[in-house]
Write an enzyme that holds these catalytic residues in place. Structure first.
Site, short mmCIF file in Angstrom:
data_model
loop_
_atom_site.label_atom_id
_atom_site.label_comp_id
_atom_site.label_asym_id
_atom_site.label_seq_id
_atom_site.Cartn_x
_atom_site.Cartn_y
_atom_site.Cartn_z
N LEU A 144 11.67 0.51 3.54
CA LEU A 144 11.68 0.88 2.01
C LEU A 144 13.15 1.35 1.63
O LEU A 144 13.67 2.27 2.26
CB LEU A 144 10.69 2.03 1.71
CG LEU A 144 10.38 2.44 0.41
CD1 LEU A 144 9.42 1.32 -0.34
CD2 LEU A 144 9.81 3.81 0.13
N ARG A 197 -16.23 -6.24 -4.59
CA ARG A 197 -15.47 -6.46 -3.48
C ARG A 197 -15.40 -7.85 -2.88
O ARG A 197 -16.14 -8.41 -2.14
CB ARG A 197 -15.98 -5.61 -2.28
CG ARG A 197 -14.97 -5.46 -1.10
CD ARG A 197 -15.47 -4.93 0.08
NE ARG A 197 -14.53 -4.85 1.02
CZ ARG A 197 -14.31 -5.84 2.00
NH1 ARG A 197 -14.98 -6.96 1.92
NH2 ARG A 197 -13.24 -5.85 2.77
N ARG A 238 11.70 1.33 -9.40
CA ARG A 238 11.13 0.70 -8.09
C ARG A 238 9.56 0.57 -8.28
O ARG A 238 8.83 -0.43 -7.67
CB ARG A 238 11.29 1.66 -6.89
CG ARG A 238 10.67 0.95 -5.57
CD ARG A 238 11.07 2.01 -4.42
NE ARG A 238 10.41 3.39 -4.68
CZ ARG A 238 10.60 4.23 -3.75
NH1 ARG A 238 11.47 4.25 -2.71
NH2 ARG A 238 10.11 5.67 -3.71
N TYR A 270 2.34 3.28 -5.28
CA TYR A 270 2.51 4.59 -5.49
C TYR A 270 3.95 5.12 -5.70
O TYR A 270 4.83 4.20 -5.18
CB TYR A 270 1.92 5.67 -4.46
CG TYR A 270 2.35 5.45 -3.20
CD1 TYR A 270 2.51 4.68 -2.43
CD2 TYR A 270 3.23 7.04 -2.98
CE1 TYR A 270 3.21 4.85 -1.00
CE2 TYR A 270 3.81 7.20 -1.75
CZ TYR A 270 3.80 5.99 -0.79
OH TYR A 270 4.33 6.25 0.49
N LYS A 314 6.20 -0.31 -2.00
CA LYS A 314 5.69 0.92 -1.84
C LYS A 314 4.11 0.91 -2.02
O LYS A 314 3.70 1.62 -3.11
CB LYS A 314 6.38 1.94 -2.55
CG LYS A 314 6.01 3.38 -2.16
CD LYS A 314 7.21 4.44 -2.98
CE LYS A 314 6.83 5.83 -2.62
NZ LYS A 314 6.89 6.09 -1.37
N GLU A 374 13.04 3.35 10.06
CA GLU A 374 12.81 4.25 9.18
C GLU A 374 11.99 5.37 9.48
O GLU A 374 11.24 5.17 10.47
CB GLU A 374 12.54 3.77 7.77
CG GLU A 374 11.21 3.43 7.41
CD GLU A 374 11.10 2.64 6.15
OE1 GLU A 374 11.42 3.35 5.04
OE2 GLU A 374 10.44 1.68 5.92
N HIS A 428 -12.02 -10.56 -1.59
CA HIS A 428 -10.42 -10.45 -1.35
C HIS A 428 -9.62 -11.10 -2.33
O HIS A 428 -8.65 -10.34 -2.93
CB HIS A 428 -10.20 -11.30 0.10
CG HIS A 428 -10.66 -10.29 1.19
ND1 HIS A 428 -12.17 -10.22 1.58
CD2 HIS A 428 -9.86 -10.04 2.18
CE1 HIS A 428 -12.12 -9.34 2.38
NE2 HIS A 428 -10.68 -9.22 2.95
N1 PMP Z 1 10.49 5.29 3.79
C1 PMP Z 1 9.27 5.52 3.73
C2 PMP Z 1 8.36 4.71 4.60
C3 PMP Z 1 8.63 6.40 2.77
O1 PMP Z 1 7.27 6.23 2.62
C4 PMP Z 1 9.55 7.02 1.91
C5 PMP Z 1 8.80 8.02 0.87
N2 PMP Z 1 8.01 7.46 0.19
C6 PMP Z 1 10.67 7.00 2.01
C7 PMP Z 1 11.30 5.96 2.82
C8 PMP Z 1 11.73 7.67 1.15
O2 PMP Z 1 11.85 7.30 -0.04
P1 PMP Z 1 12.12 8.11 -1.33
O3 PMP Z 1 13.40 8.65 -1.07
O4 PMP Z 1 12.10 7.14 -2.51
O5 PMP Z 1 11.17 9.18 -1.53
#
Ligand code: PMP
Length: 287
Positions: free
Chosen positions: A207, A100, A52, A33, A149, A182, A102
């Site tokens: 991320l 369904r 991304r 996403y 993501k 994070e 895997h």
């Molecule tokens: N880390 C994680 C785990 C996230 O889910 C997000 C937002 N989706 C971010 C960092 C921040 O990313 P962005 O600045 O691209 O929204």
């Protein structure tokens, strides 16, 4: 005003917008996403999120569902139909619908694409940012590919819920060395005891936030040093300032961590300046 969602080629009333029970996003979290902030009906950091998205799809070998031009059109049309001036637009692409099992479905199974958009009152977000928010910390229990993501967000959901239950806004996740990875949906930053900006390098299992990248470019022109290096929870608690970044949150001041007050318990001057710089640029460059 009734909301509208885009699902696999059609715009539907939000309440009736559904995917198949055997969509792999639903069955396996087999999808990715992106989220864009919307300013005056236009998307911020557009290219960064698009690039991304393509990377996430490639890493997971999900086929690109449509041309970038067509996807841009769908995002804009969803924003328009929902009459969003300020808010977010959400895009999800999954490996599609199949019995369904895997392993990947048969070659040629079309990916599913959904897009939703919703308004956010900018005055409310500004009021939150003006006071700053509380952060808690918890062990990071996620998988080894947090650079992608994906919609597999259960550890992030549990972390955010833990924050809410403790009256906090965000949870910073911590690795086995005691270093912050994070936030549950944000990248974590501090202004350390020496006045240096610190955020974790993306060699780590995190991320690479688009807001983080955009902010780094802005910081390069500022009179403050950036050290792309992890920090511990203890360092964060002793920091002069703390904040986190994400589309939607922008640059959000954190004024306490695990109940420990950061600085004087108010959003710090560097954080506040960076928020303004980021918002000005994001607004200017939105498409
Ligand atoms: N880390 C994680 C785990 C996230 O889910 C997000 C937002 N989706 C971010 C960092 C921040 O990313 P962005 O600045 O691209 O929204």
């Amino acid at each position: 005003m009734s909301r509208v969602a885009y699902v696999n080629g059609t715009y539907r009333p939000h309440g009736q917008a559904t995917v198949h029970v055997e969509d792999r996003g639903f069955q396996f979290a087999d999808g990715v996403y992106e989220v864009w902030s919307i300013f005056d009906g236009r998307m911020a950091d557009f290219d960064g999120h698009m690039t991304r998205l393509a990377r996430s799809l490639t890493e997971l070998r999900i086929s690109i569902p449509m041309t970038r031009q067509a996807l841009t059109q769908v995002l804009k049309e969803t924003i328009r139909r929902n009459r969003v001036r300020n808010g977010i637009v959400y895009l999800q692409v999954t490996r599609g619908t199949a019995r369904r099992d895997h392993p990947f479905p048969a070659e040629g199974t079309p990916p599913s694409v959904i897009v939703t958009a919703r308004s956010i009152d900018p005055n409310k977000s500004e009021a939150v940012a003006a006071k700053g928010v509380a952060v808690i910390t918890q062990p990071d229990i996620r998988w080894g590919r947090c650079d992608i993501k994906t919609v597999g967000l259960l550890p992030n959901v549990l972390a955010k819920q833990a924050a809410r239950e403790r009256g906090a806004y965000e949870c910073w996740m911590v690795d086995e060395m005691g270093l912050v990875t994070e936030g549950s949906s944000t990248n974590a930053w501090i202004v350390d005891e020496n006045g240096k900006l610190r955020t974790r390098d993306t060699q780590a299992n995190i991320l690479k936030g688009i807001t983080r990248t955009a902010l780094m470019a802005l910081i390069a022109d500022q009179d403050v040093e950036l050290d792309e290096r992890p920090f511990s929870v203890d360092e964060a608690k002793r920091a002069r300032e703390a904040f986190f970044t994400a589309a939607g949150a922008f640059v959000m001041p954190a004024v306490s961590i695990d109940g420990v007050r950061i600085g004087d318990g108010k959003p710090g001057p560097i954080t506040t300046k960076l928020r303004t710089l980021y918002l000005d640029q994001a607004r200017d460059e939105a498409v």
